[in-house]
Design a protein around this motif. Structure first.
Motif, short mmCIF file in Angstrom:
data_model
loop_
_atom_site.label_atom_id
_atom_site.label_comp_id
_atom_site.label_asym_id
_atom_site.label_seq_id
_atom_site.Cartn_x
_atom_site.Cartn_y
_atom_site.Cartn_z
N UNK A 257 -9.75 -11.89 5.41
CA UNK A 257 -10.22 -13.23 5.73
C UNK A 257 -9.65 -13.66 7.09
N UNK A 258 -10.45 -13.49 8.12
CA UNK A 258 -10.05 -13.93 9.45
C UNK A 258 -9.09 -12.97 10.14
N UNK A 259 -8.42 -13.47 11.17
CA UNK A 259 -7.52 -12.65 11.97
C UNK A 259 -6.25 -12.32 11.19
N UNK A 260 -5.75 -11.12 11.39
CA UNK A 260 -4.51 -10.68 10.73
C UNK A 260 -3.33 -11.15 11.57
N UNK A 261 -2.95 -12.41 11.38
CA UNK A 261 -1.96 -13.04 12.27
C UNK A 261 -0.58 -12.39 12.20
N UNK A 262 -0.24 -11.80 11.06
CA UNK A 262 1.10 -11.22 10.96
C UNK A 262 1.33 -10.13 11.99
N UNK A 263 0.24 -9.46 12.40
CA UNK A 263 0.40 -8.38 13.37
C UNK A 263 0.90 -8.87 14.73
N UNK A 264 0.66 -10.16 15.03
CA UNK A 264 1.18 -10.72 16.28
C UNK A 264 2.71 -10.70 16.31
N UNK A 265 3.31 -10.88 15.15
CA UNK A 265 4.77 -11.04 15.09
C UNK A 265 5.50 -9.73 14.84
N UNK A 266 4.78 -8.75 14.28
CA UNK A 266 5.38 -7.43 14.10
C UNK A 266 5.51 -6.77 15.47
N UNK A 267 6.72 -6.47 15.88
CA UNK A 267 6.95 -5.86 17.18
C UNK A 267 7.06 -6.82 18.34
N UNK A 268 7.02 -8.14 18.08
CA UNK A 268 7.07 -9.11 19.19
C UNK A 268 8.50 -9.48 19.57
N UNK A 269 9.49 -8.93 18.89
CA UNK A 269 10.91 -9.06 19.26
C UNK A 269 11.39 -10.52 19.29
N UNK A 270 10.86 -11.34 18.41
CA UNK A 270 11.32 -12.72 18.33
C UNK A 270 10.87 -13.61 19.46
N UNK A 271 9.88 -13.18 20.24
CA UNK A 271 9.42 -13.99 21.38
C UNK A 271 8.28 -14.94 21.01
N UNK A 272 7.65 -14.72 19.85
CA UNK A 272 6.54 -15.57 19.45
C UNK A 272 6.87 -16.46 18.26
N UNK A 273 7.87 -16.08 17.49
CA UNK A 273 8.28 -16.85 16.33
C UNK A 273 9.45 -16.16 15.66
N UNK A 274 10.12 -16.89 14.77
CA UNK A 274 11.26 -16.32 14.05
C UNK A 274 10.81 -15.96 12.64
N UNK A 275 10.84 -14.68 12.33
CA UNK A 275 10.47 -14.22 10.99
C UNK A 275 11.55 -14.65 10.01
#
Length: 532
Positions: A257-275
């Motif tokens: 359902x829609x864009x797989x947003x979690x992929x943005x944060x996997x491998x982003x090294x904390x630059x887009x959000x804090x997991x």
């Protein structure tokens, strides 16, 4: 079964775990007052290639100038202490380990360490910091190798170490949901009691956090069997720069359902959000595990052994790792480990994992007979007991530790076509000559990942200039990646164009600007200083 040679007892692996005391004073100290009145001229910064003088064409890994973020005030400390009583740390002695990376090559000057326990606390911290324009450095177990997990200047350190609770585990589906600060080894132990395992295994498992693993898309020793975290992570909970909580903590194998947003944060090294939480698919614990440690006389024979291994072991093959003779020498010299087989130019660690011990042993025996009789392998030993398996694995997992005793180490995490992996090591030795103390190679043959390490008695700018950008140009020539699993962090951010086209990097910059318009999340990391 004569091929199964007697196993020599080896020392077990030691682990280095950064830890902080659970008891801290919340009183305003002289250090706090100094923090409030200090001037920017007093801030000193040390990093691997510079002293914060800014990156230059000849030194792209250096720290850039400090961006115009606000500085922590008495009022800021009062807010944090109210929100996190006893968990707002300003004591320099307690901050020291969080300011320095594991390799001790990058050091920041943060004077505030925050230790939230809940997602809501993280949300309030980031909302406040975004409003105040205070830069934040998210930190897990601080085991990174590219300077991504420590401050560059005086960024506030946001540690997930107290966010260490398992939320749920479904023993039918094998889906684990937990907070981001759970230590990987602790999760492994938790799951093993339930007859499951984590889909990744790392040498730093005793201290790394699952949130950090996901933030860097860590690969590790089981990728050949279970794939990358981009496939096994089913959902994430992430706090955005402005404090909004993005709850994508799905526990579904299928969700289109829609864009797989979690992929943005996997491998982003904390630059887009804090997991802050992760849901991950965990495989069943194998009932039978075998580890073979083999010797090869050439890398070509090693590659042919890999081909044979995949064909004959098939579904039970879970890892195929290698190290060269130089790595073995370092293990023997610095860690006093014992080589259990005849000295060889190359060594292989093969792990099988299955559900039927007799079936797996038969397949492994036939494979070993084949590679020995065809002279692809010169010698070998096999372990089936847990303690002996750990000991054999230590010969691969502890290479990084052995290198820390060899002097200053320049580390490169390269992904290449499998047949080209060791060509880079040999070409680098020829290129550097006697300027380097040692050039060694080890890594994950199963996924084409080379760990190239170059040592010198001390930090040597001339040696660095000879290594870079040669190593990146070589990698780009063969269509490889300059970072297979470690990330870009501070050290490699400006080399991204060797692996990604300018259009892709520009789009990354746009995503960063949209999710973190003030740039407060892990600044100076991952993206280049100048996007073009």
């Amino acid at each position: 079964m004569g091929i199964f040679q007697r196993f020599a007892r080896l020392p077990l692996k030691s682990r280095y775990i950064w830890c902080l005391s659970s008891q801290y004073s919340t009183d305003l100290t002289a250090v706090d007052r100094a923090l409030i009145v200090r001037s920017s001229q007093l801030i000193q910064h040390r990093c691997v290639h510079s002293r914060g003088l800014g990156a230059s064409p000849g030194n792209p890994g250096a720290a850039p100038p400090r961006l115009p973020f606000s500085r922590v005030t008495h009022e800021d400390l009062a807010f944090f202490r109210t929100l996190l009583p006893g968990r707002t740390i300003t004591d320099p002695d307690l901050l020291k380990s969080s300011n320095v990376d594991w390799l001790k090559t990058v050091e920041g000057n943060s004077e505030v360490l925050l230790r939230p326990k809940t997602t809501e606390e993280v949300s309030q911290i980031l909302r406040y910091c975004n409003e105040r324009n205070l830069a934040v450095c998210p930190q897990g177990g601080n085991t990174g190798l590219v300077g991504g997990s420590v401050p560059v200047f005086d960024e506030i350190i946001l540690s997930t170490s107290l966010m260490n609770q398992v939320i749920t585990f479904d023993n039918i589906s094998g889906i684990l949901t937990c907070q981001a600060g759970c230590v990987l080894e602790n999760l492994s132990n938790y799951l093993e009691e339930k007859d499951f395992i984590m889909p990744l295994d790392l040498g730093a498992k005793g201290s790394c956090h699952i949130g950090g693993n996901v933030s860097t898309n860590a690969g590790g020793l089981r990728l050949l069997r279970y794939g990358s975290l981009r496939g096994t992570v089913l959902g994430l909970e992430v706090v955005l720069a402005d404090g909004r909580i993005l709850n994508c903590l799905a526990t579904l194998r299928k969700d289109n359902t829609g864009y797989d947003l979690k992929q943005l944060f996997i491998g982003s090294e904390g630059t887009l959000g804090v997991i802050t939480a992760v849901s991950i698919l965990c495989p069943r614990k194998p009932k039978a595990v075998n580890v073979a440690f083999l010797g090869c006389s050439s890398f070509q024979q090693l590659l042919e052994t890999f081909q044979c291994c995949r064909g004959m072991l098939g579904e039970i093959l879970s890892a195929f790792e290698f190290l060269d003779a130089s790595c073995m020498s370092l293990l023997e010299k610095h860690l006093k480990l014992t080589n259990p087989i005849t000295e060889s130019p190359f060594y292989i660690v093969i792990e099988t994992a299955g559900s039927n011990a007799a079936h797996d042993e038969e397949k492994l025996h036939k494979f070993l007979e084949e590679v020995m009789t065809s002279s692809l392998v010169t010698d070998g030993t096999v372990a089936t007991e847990a303690t002996k398996i750990k000991a054999l694995w230590s010969l691969r997992e502890r290479v990084t530790e052995a290198l820390t005793h060899e002097g200053y180490t320049y580390k490169y995490d390269i992904s290449l076509p499998v047949e080209k992996i060791y060509d880079l090591v040999q070409d680098m030795r020829g290129h550097l000559g006697d300027r380097a103390k040692n050039v060694v190679g080890y890594g994950h043959v199963g996924d084409g990942n080379l760990h190239l390490n170059i040592t010198s008695p001390s930090k040597d700018p001339a040696l660095l200039a000879a290594i870079e950008p040669y190593v990146y140009e070589w990698t780009s020539k063969w269509k490889g990646s300059i970072s297979a699993e470690h990330g870009l962090g501070l050290k490699k951010r400006n080399y991204i164009y060797y692996s990604k086209p300018s259009e892709a990097v520009a789009l990354m910059g746009s995503i960063k600007a949209m999710l973190d318009p003030k740039g407060i999340l892990n600044p100076y990391k991952t993206l280049p200083d100048n996007i073009h």
